[in-house]
Design a protein around this motif. Structure first.
Motif, PDB file in Angstrom:
ATOM      1  N   MET A   1       0.833  -1.221   0.000  1.00 36.21           N
ATOM      2  CA  MET A   1       0.000   0.000   0.000  1.00 36.21           C
ATOM      3  C   MET A   1       0.858   1.257   0.000  1.00 36.21           C
ATOM      4  SD  MET A   1      -3.409  -0.516   0.108  1.00 36.21           S
ATOM      5  CE  MET A   1      -4.120   0.870   0.969  1.00 36.21           C
ATOM      6  N   ASN A   2       2.016   1.203   0.644  1.00 30.52           N
ATOM      7  CA  ASN A   2       2.905   2.355   0.726  1.00 30.52           C
ATOM      8  C   ASN A   2       3.394   2.813  -0.650  1.00 30.52           C
ATOM      9  OD1 ASN A   2       4.297   4.283   2.342  1.00 30.52           O
ATOM     10  ND2 ASN A   2       6.162   3.083   2.136  1.00 30.52           N
ATOM     11  N   MET A   3       3.381   1.909  -1.625  1.00 32.21           N
ATOM     12  CA  MET A   3       3.837   2.255  -2.985  1.00 32.21           C
ATOM     13  C   MET A   3       2.826   3.096  -3.756  1.00 32.21           C
ATOM     14  SD  MET A   3       6.857   1.295  -3.987  1.00 32.21           S
ATOM     15  CE  MET A   3       6.563   1.601  -5.716  1.00 32.21           C
ATOM     16  N   TYR A   4       1.595   3.151  -3.274  1.00 31.49           N
ATOM     17  CA  TYR A   4       0.506   3.768  -4.026  1.00 31.49           C
ATOM     18  C   TYR A   4      -0.020   5.045  -3.397  1.00 31.49           C
ATOM     19  CZ  TYR A   4       0.106  -0.572  -6.671  1.00 31.49           C
ATOM     20  OH  TYR A   4       0.343  -1.642  -7.486  1.00 31.49           O
ATOM     21  N   ASP A   5      -0.480   5.952  -4.269  1.00 29.71           N
ATOM     22  CA  ASP A   5      -1.330   7.066  -3.871  1.00 29.71           C
ATOM     23  C   ASP A   5      -2.747   6.527  -4.059  1.00 29.71           C
ATOM     24  OD1 ASP A   5      -3.084   9.211  -3.867  1.00 29.71           O
ATOM     25  OD2 ASP A   5      -1.676  10.564  -4.843  1.00 29.71           O
TER      26      ASP A   5
ATOM     27  N   ALA B   1      -9.850   1.636   0.755  1.00 28.43           N
ATOM     28  CA  ALA B   1     -10.441   0.314   1.011  1.00 28.43           C
ATOM     29  C   ALA B   1     -10.390  -0.560  -0.235  1.00 28.43           C
ATOM     30  CB  ALA B   1     -11.885   0.462   1.494  1.00 28.43           C
ATOM     31  N   GLU B   2     -10.674   0.040  -1.405  1.00 29.12           N
ATOM     32  CA  GLU B   2     -10.662  -0.715  -2.655  1.00 29.12           C
ATOM     33  C   GLU B   2      -9.243  -1.132  -3.037  1.00 29.12           C
ATOM     34  OE1 GLU B   2     -12.324   2.052  -2.061  1.00 29.12           O
ATOM     35  OE2 GLU B   2     -14.427   1.495  -2.347  1.00 29.12           O
ATOM     36  N   PHE B   3      -8.274  -0.229  -2.840  1.00 24.23           N
ATOM     37  CA  PHE B   3      -6.869  -0.571  -3.092  1.00 24.23           C
ATOM     38  C   PHE B   3      -6.457  -1.744  -2.212  1.00 24.23           C
ATOM     39  CE2 PHE B   3      -6.088   3.073  -5.674  1.00 24.23           C
ATOM     40  CZ  PHE B   3      -4.811   2.952  -6.211  1.00 24.23           C
ATOM     41  N   LYS B   4      -6.796  -1.658  -0.936  1.00 26.46           N
ATOM     42  CA  LYS B   4      -6.395  -2.697   0.005  1.00 26.46           C
ATOM     43  C   LYS B   4      -6.979  -4.049  -0.412  1.00 26.46           C
ATOM     44  CE  LYS B   4      -5.294  -2.050   4.388  1.00 26.46           C
ATOM     45  NZ  LYS B   4      -5.349  -1.691   5.794  1.00 26.46           N
ATOM     46  N   GLN B   5      -8.251  -4.068  -0.823  1.00 29.46           N
ATOM     47  CA  GLN B   5      -8.871  -5.323  -1.249  1.00 29.46           C
ATOM     48  C   GLN B   5      -8.191  -5.853  -2.514  1.00 29.46           C
ATOM     49  OE1 GLN B   5     -11.004  -7.313   0.428  1.00 29.46           O
ATOM     50  NE2 GLN B   5     -10.443  -8.723  -1.205  1.00 29.46           N
ATOM     51  N   ALA B   6      -7.904  -4.966  -3.468  1.00 25.96           N
ATOM     52  CA  ALA B   6      -7.237  -5.381  -4.709  1.00 25.96           C
ATOM     53  C   ALA B   6      -5.863  -5.972  -4.406  1.00 25.96           C
ATOM     54  CB  ALA B   6      -7.109  -4.191  -5.662  1.00 25.96           C
ATOM     55  N   ILE B   7      -5.132  -5.342  -3.510  1.00 24.16           N
ATOM     56  CA  ILE B   7      -3.790  -5.826  -3.151  1.00 24.16           C
ATOM     57  C   ILE B   7      -3.878  -7.166  -2.427  1.00 24.16           C
ATOM     58  CG2 ILE B   7      -1.797  -5.331  -1.671  1.00 24.16           C
ATOM     59  CD1 ILE B   7      -2.211  -2.341  -2.604  1.00 24.16           C
TER      60      ILE B   7
ATOM     61  N   VAL C   1       1.507   5.032 -13.987  1.00 25.75           N
ATOM     62  CA  VAL C   1       1.805   6.459 -13.915  1.00 25.75           C
ATOM     63  C   VAL C   1       2.256   6.730 -12.486  1.00 25.75           C
ATOM     64  CG1 VAL C   1       0.911   8.807 -14.124  1.00 25.75           C
ATOM     65  CG2 VAL C   1       0.087   7.008 -15.675  1.00 25.75           C
ATOM     66  N   MET C   2       3.388   7.418 -12.371  1.00 26.81           N
ATOM     67  CA  MET C   2       3.956   7.714 -11.064  1.00 26.81           C
ATOM     68  C   MET C   2       4.032   9.219 -10.852  1.00 26.81           C
ATOM     69  SD  MET C   2       6.209   4.532 -11.980  1.00 26.81           S
ATOM     70  CE  MET C   2       6.528   5.306 -13.450  1.00 26.81           C
ATOM     71  N   LYS C   3       3.951   9.624  -9.594  1.00 27.76           N
ATOM     72  CA  LYS C   3       4.038  11.041  -9.257  1.00 27.76           C
ATOM     73  C   LYS C   3       5.072  11.232  -8.153  1.00 27.76           C
ATOM     74  CE  LYS C   3       1.377  15.069  -8.035  1.00 27.76           C
ATOM     75  NZ  LYS C   3       0.099  15.625  -7.659  1.00 27.76           N
ATOM     76  N   LYS C   4       5.902  12.240  -8.351  1.00 29.22           N
ATOM     77  CA  LYS C   4       6.907  12.581  -7.352  1.00 29.22           C
ATOM     78  C   LYS C   4       6.222  13.218  -6.150  1.00 29.22           C
ATOM     79  CE  LYS C   4      11.465  14.702  -7.037  1.00 29.22           C
ATOM     80  NZ  LYS C   4      12.442  15.520  -7.796  1.00 29.22           N
ATOM     81  N   GLN C   5       6.603  12.746  -4.968  1.00 29.47           N
ATOM     82  CA  GLN C   5       6.041  13.261  -3.728  1.00 29.47           C
ATOM     83  C   GLN C   5       6.881  14.438  -3.229  1.00 29.47           C
ATOM     84  OE1 GLN C   5       3.074  11.426  -2.594  1.00 29.47           O
ATOM     85  NE2 GLN C   5       3.510  10.940  -4.739  1.00 29.47           N
ATOM     86  N   THR C   6       6.349  15.185  -2.275  1.00 32.37           N
ATOM     87  CA  THR C   6       7.062  16.365  -1.766  1.00 32.37           C
ATOM     88  C   THR C   6       8.398  16.010  -1.128  1.00 32.37           C
ATOM     89  OG1 THR C   6       5.791  16.262   0.298  1.00 32.37           O
ATOM     90  CG2 THR C   6       4.957  17.721  -1.431  1.00 32.37           C
TER      91      THR C   6
ATOM     92  N   GLY D   1      10.452  13.872  -2.373  1.00 35.88           N
ATOM     93  CA  GLY D   1      11.368  13.435  -3.432  1.00 35.88           C
ATOM     94  C   GLY D   1      11.206  11.981  -3.834  1.00 35.88           C
ATOM     95  N   THR D   2      10.353  11.233  -3.145  1.00 36.96           N
ATOM     96  CA  THR D   2      10.106   9.842  -3.518  1.00 36.96           C
ATOM     97  C   THR D   2       8.976   9.781  -4.548  1.00 36.96           C
ATOM     98  OG1 THR D   2       8.530   9.499  -1.707  1.00 36.96           O
ATOM     99  CG2 THR D   2      10.873   9.005  -1.266  1.00 36.96           C
ATOM    100  N   TRP D   3       8.781   8.592  -5.116  1.00 36.79           N
ATOM    101  CA  TRP D   3       7.770   8.402  -6.160  1.00 36.79           C
ATOM    102  C   TRP D   3       6.742   7.375  -5.723  1.00 36.79           C
ATOM    103  CZ3 TRP D   3       7.652  10.915 -10.946  1.00 36.79           C
ATOM    104  CH2 TRP D   3       8.723  11.794 -11.164  1.00 36.79           C
ATOM    105  N   LYS D   4       5.473   7.679  -5.982  1.00 36.32           N
ATOM    106  CA  LYS D   4       4.378   6.739  -5.730  1.00 36.32           C
ATOM    107  C   LYS D   4       3.625   6.519  -7.037  1.00 36.32           C
ATOM    108  CE  LYS D   4       3.434   7.145  -0.858  1.00 36.32           C
ATOM    109  NZ  LYS D   4       2.383   6.883   0.108  1.00 36.32           N
ATOM    110  N   ILE D   5       2.995   5.369  -7.120  1.00 37.92           N
ATOM    111  CA  ILE D   5       2.191   5.033  -8.297  1.00 37.92           C
ATOM    112  C   ILE D   5       0.799   5.618  -8.097  1.00 37.92           C
ATOM    113  CG2 ILE D   5       1.212   3.145  -9.653  1.00 37.92           C
ATOM    114  CD1 ILE D   5       3.650   1.446  -8.610  1.00 37.92           C
ATOM    115  N   ILE D   6       0.324   6.386  -9.095  1.00 33.94           N
ATOM    116  CA  ILE D   6      -1.015   6.967  -9.008  1.00 33.94           C
ATOM    117  C   ILE D   6      -1.999   6.256  -9.934  1.00 33.94           C
ATOM    118  CG2 ILE D   6      -0.257   9.200  -8.144  1.00 33.94           C
ATOM    119  CD1 ILE D   6      -0.578  10.322 -10.983  1.00 33.94           C
ATOM    120  N   VAL D   7      -1.491   5.613 -10.979  1.00 25.37           N
ATOM    121  CA  VAL D   7      -2.322   4.785 -11.855  1.00 25.37           C
ATOM    122  C   VAL D   7      -1.541   3.502 -12.129  1.00 25.37           C
ATOM    123  CG1 VAL D   7      -3.455   4.551 -14.098  1.00 25.37           C
ATOM    124  CG2 VAL D   7      -3.405   6.787 -12.972  1.00 25.37           C
TER     125      VAL D   7
END
Length: 124
Positions: free
Chosen positions: A27-31, A48-54, A101-106, A108-114
């Protein structure tokens, strides 16, 4: 688990997270305000939906490997194309071609948004 400092490292970091078998690590990898498509034609969003999918993906026993085909970055956004699989010994449990699709966080790390796990498949 440390989040990637470069978008091109997101695939290997995600595979390592999945291979821990721990939902919270993955879950930490995702926005979770983004989208994950854990199976063709079934996008979900929200924590909740992300958690179930994972949890569903983690229920597939085996080792996840993700190969980065390409990663293109512009500013704080990047898109990657992946080829991934989950294997158990010599048995391939799941194999697909995805788009992320990934987005840079404030920080400096990157999370997956799509995460469209099957987005580069010909039939999707």
């Amino acid at each position: 688990m440390d989040l990637p400092k470069r978008p091109q490292d997101a695939h290997s970091t995600l595979a390592a997270a999945f291979n821990t078998g721990d939902v919270e690590t993955v879950m930490n990898m995702y926005d979770v305000t983004g989208i994950i498509v854990p199976e063709p034609g079934k996008p979900v969003s929200g924590k909740a939906e992300f958690k179930q999918a994972i949890k569903t993906i983690l229920s597939i026993k085996g080792k996840m490997e993700i190969k980065t085909v390409y990663c293109l970055q512009t500013g704080d956004i990047a898109v990657g194309r992946s080829e991934w699989n989950i294997t158990d010994g010599n048995d391939i449990k799941v194999s697909a071609k995805g788009i992320e699709v990934m987005k840079k966080q404030t920080d400096g790390t990157w999370k997956i948004i799509v995460d469209h796990a099957f987005g580069a498949e010909p039939s999707v």
